[in-house]
Design an enzyme around this catalytic site. Sequence first.
Site, PDB file in Angstrom:
ATOM      1  N   HIS A   1       0.815  -1.222   0.000  1.00  0.00           N
ATOM      2  CA  HIS A   1       0.000   0.000   0.000  1.00  0.00           C
ATOM      3  C   HIS A   1       0.847   1.269   0.000  1.00  0.00           C
ATOM      4  CE1 HIS A   1      -2.805  -2.944   1.978  1.00  0.00           C
ATOM      5  NE2 HIS A   1      -3.599  -2.427   1.071  1.00  0.00           N
TER       6      HIS A   1
ATOM      7  N   GLU B   1      -3.080   3.299   2.014  1.00  0.00           N
ATOM      8  CA  GLU B   1      -2.607   3.790   0.713  1.00  0.00           C
ATOM      9  C   GLU B   1      -2.835   5.291   0.591  1.00  0.00           C
ATOM     10  OE1 GLU B   1      -4.190   3.889  -3.811  1.00  0.00           O
ATOM     11  OE2 GLU B   1      -4.224   1.898  -2.875  1.00  0.00           O
TER      12      GLU B   1
ATOM     13  N   SER C   1      -9.286  -5.533   4.188  1.00  0.00           N
ATOM     14  CA  SER C   1      -8.981  -5.211   2.790  1.00  0.00           C
ATOM     15  C   SER C   1     -10.031  -4.287   2.192  1.00  0.00           C
ATOM     16  CB  SER C   1      -8.894  -6.497   1.966  1.00  0.00           C
ATOM     17  OG  SER C   1      -8.894  -6.214   0.589  1.00  0.00           O
TER      18      SER C   1
ATOM     19  N   ASN D   1     -10.262  -3.241  -0.991  1.00  0.00           N
ATOM     20  CA  ASN D   1     -10.791  -3.674  -2.290  1.00  0.00           C
ATOM     21  C   ASN D   1     -11.779  -4.821  -2.121  1.00  0.00           C
ATOM     22  OD1 ASN D   1      -9.400  -6.411  -3.294  1.00  0.00           O
ATOM     23  ND2 ASN D   1      -7.853  -5.250  -2.186  1.00  0.00           N
TER      24      ASN D   1
END
Length: 653
Positions: free
Chosen positions: A74, A126, A223, A225
């Site tokens: 990330h 990120e 997570s 995503n």
Amino acid sequence: MREVILAESAGFCYGVKRAVELAEQTAARTGGCWMLGDLIHNTHVVEALGRQGIRKAEHGEDLTAADTVVIRSHGERKDILDALEKRGVACVNATCPNVVRIQRLVAQAEAEGRQPVIIGEPHHPEVVGVASWCSHPLVFDGPEAVRRWLAEDPGNRAVPVTIVAQTTCIREIFESSAKILKKECTNAKLFDTICNATHKRQAEAASIAAKADVMVVVGDRKSANTKHLTEICKERCGRVYQIEDADELSPDWFNGCSVAGLTAGASTPAGIIKEVYATMSEEIKAAEGKEESFEELLNQSFKTLNTGEKVTGIVTAITPTEVQVDVGAKQAAYIKFSELSDDPSAKPEDIVHVGDEIETYIVRVNDVEGYAELSKKRLDAQKIWENIENAVEEKTVLEGTVTEENKGGIVVSVKGVRVFVPASQSGQPRGADLSAMKGQKVQLRITEVNRARRRVVGSIRSVTEEARKAAQAEVWNNIEVGKHYTGTVKSMTSYGVFVDIGGVDGMVHISELSWSRIKTPSEVCKVGDTLEVYVISYDPEKKKISLGVKDHSVDPWQMFMNQYSVGDVASVRIVKLMTFGAFAEVVPGVDGLIHISQIADRRIDKPEDVLSEGQVVDAKIIAVDEEKKKISLSIRALLAPAAEEAEEAPVEE
């Protein structure tokens, strides 16, 4: 349950796979290393890495020069990376190349004086890492946050913004947010930085969820995503379950289910996906009497390559002869250096880097030998022509370099495309030497395109005229008496000079050019010179501006009084000869009179018998009239003692 549909893109993306491999290689090479936080958002993988000697450091303050640390996929905050480097900690940067690109974009935006805007989850590692590469980022989690920022201050619409997205951002959220910013902000640059693999994974999940009775999403609960995949699936399927491994599956979920869908986040290992798929498929496998292996499914997931199509891949290596690209197919794909760029002098490493995402054109597919030839150059050429054609409709301003003069005009190279610019559209005066423009960078608009004949016509004049009009409007909107400008001398007359102060010419009268007495402007300046000027007066209706150069805050008479007194000797310049004497400049702006009787130690008929204009002589200040600001000078007074000594000297017989 008759069917389980497995998403083709389920599982490790390139960035995650690369991070895990780097960590494992580093641990093997060093005998054990550290990872800063969770290398990826998957507990199973992190635990497996721990068993290989890769320990987790939450912050890194305790790491020393003796340690090696792997930076997670990330990315990390810039200040933490700087601190590690300062302490001499060996860093292996496993940051996903797509994330690195976003870090560079926000840093570049700030360097250009633009406001970086990140669309994504404010607290995601990120986004936190990307935000640290600039001083004052704006992070919006969606269109509502964008609207709130615009409503806070009307001036925000004038702020030049550069827009990027978290790599795992939901596309709908990014596009709706970016659309508002592009519409409302007067100066917005947009970079679609959503990972191609992420977009593909989200699109596949949406498609499968629309067909399925039950949808299972596999991935760690930390997570982002994976969470986004779950949200997308819930919009299209009534029963959606997010799990971390096969142990969480429940047989009850599939009651009355004909079609089940399965997808997984980018940090989910293939082994876990295989186990979940096997568990979900158990009933249908028994009914069909055959077993389809996970490996077979993976083989089916490989994309088919066809000559003439576009394909996107990741650069995996740069060899002495070619660039190797992973395009997600069975065939090994590569780009010959000759197909990389139109510029024969360009070096491959200056164009692409390992980890870059690259879009190419498929030149040839050899299924027998298992390779595919790609071309970036051909796709770039195709895109350039598309951009040229769009530029006509959108009246876009393009930049190019003048390469030659030909009959009737010049040729400008715009990203390799030859654009003919007629002499009348070159922006130069009629009859000007157009060959002098060779090598110059110019801005132009495309006015005509015939792709079949490869004919493109452009106009520099339309851009320069528009720029000049905008500059003129800017000057007239903000002009005021006393305002200072840096201008360029455009032309000269006997009575003054015309100075361009930004698209508008103003007049500096000869009397305002210098405190010294001058006969022609050419004594103090020439065409092309830069002058610091200020506005004396202006008439917007007649479009006339009167400018000055002399600094009126300085009083020449006071300068003289501060520097000289009666009896002092000054070096003066003869500025004018009269019948009764000569005027001489003592300091710029202050002249004194040398009466004819004070020019020489003898009787003279006229001043020019002894003096000439421009001559510099020493003269004594013999009188000052402060009220009338008049000065009397004498050259004779400096000659008299010598004359007297000559008269007293004995005459030899």
